[in-house]
Design a protein around this motif. Structure first.
Motif, PDB file in Angstrom:
ATOM      1  N   ILE A  61      -2.627   5.859   2.860  1.00  0.00           N
ATOM      2  CA  ILE A  61      -3.580   6.046   1.872  1.00  0.00           C
ATOM      3  C   ILE A  61      -4.306   4.852   1.869  1.00  0.00           C
ATOM      4  O   ILE A  61      -3.676   3.597   1.415  1.00  0.00           O
ATOM      5  N   VAL A  86       0.628   2.870   1.394  1.00  0.00           N
ATOM      6  CA  VAL A  86      -0.409   2.958   0.481  1.00  0.00           C
ATOM      7  C   VAL A  86      -0.968   1.465   0.354  1.00  0.00           C
ATOM      8  O   VAL A  86      -0.377   0.508   0.177  1.00  0.00           O
ATOM      9  N   ALA A  90      -6.106   0.754  -2.934  1.00  0.00           N
ATOM     10  CA  ALA A  90      -6.248   2.362  -2.600  1.00  0.00           C
ATOM     11  C   ALA A  90      -6.610   3.011  -4.059  1.00  0.00           C
ATOM     12  O   ALA A  90      -7.244   4.042  -3.972  1.00  0.00           O
ATOM     13  N   LEU A 110       6.210   0.307  -2.491  1.00  0.00           N
ATOM     14  CA  LEU A 110       4.871   0.158  -3.020  1.00  0.00           C
ATOM     15  C   LEU A 110       4.627  -1.249  -3.766  1.00  0.00           C
ATOM     16  O   LEU A 110       3.263  -1.526  -3.628  1.00  0.00           O
TER      17      LEU A 110
END
Length: 164
Positions: A61, A86, A90, A110
């Motif tokens: 992402i 990610v 994003a 993350l």
């Protein structure tokens, strides 16, 4: 708008949602999208919830993917095991919670990416709220006090209204 449970849906072309500027919730779960970009979301400034669970996403992402959806608060990327990254930027700053249950990425991973999660945004991964093990599918009726200790918490709110 429910477009989920459509295995023929494999891509989101630019401009797909341009005439739906007031759209607040979008279900793209259980599809074959594999890759998403910022283009389809560019005019969805009122979007609050986005379900991409079980969408067969296979690519990172990237920065800016949801940036134009400035009111986006809830995103489910659950059960996309090939998501490994990610990127920072994003998600918009408005994000309150992201679900990663069943992904190739954990909340801890993350959170290690600087600015991948906006400040104060929550994250749920494996082991929390599936009515005993993951995110409850939208509207399944399993998220309730009797069945789930996470009832009425942020970890359980992406359940399509079954949670208060």
């Amino acid at each position: 708008l429910i477009l989920g449970h459509n295995k023929d849906l494999a891509e989101l072309p630019p401009g797909l949602f341009d005439n739906l500027r007031l759209l607040k919730a979008l279900d793209l779960g259980h599809t074959n999208i594999k890759n998403i970009s910022s283009e389809p979301f560019r005019n969805l400034q009122h979007l609050v919830g986005l379900d991409l669970s079980h969408a067969n996403l296979q690519h990172p992402i990237t920065k800016g993917t949801f940036a134009s959806s400035k009111n986006l608060r809830f995103v489910s990327l659950a059960h996309n095991p090939l998501i490994q990254l990610v990127e920072a930027g994003a998600f918009p700053r408005s994000l309150e919670h992201v679900w990663l249950t069943g992904c190739g990425l954990t909340c801890a991973e993350l959170e290690d990416v600087d600015e991948a999660l906006p400040r104060r945004a929550g994250c749920t991964d494996d082991g929390i709220c599936d009515a005993k093990g993951g995110v409850a599918p939208i509207g399944n009726g399993f998220c309730n006090k009797r069945r789930d200790p996470q009832y009425n918490t942020a970890a359980c709110h992406w359940d399509g209204g079954d949670c208060a």
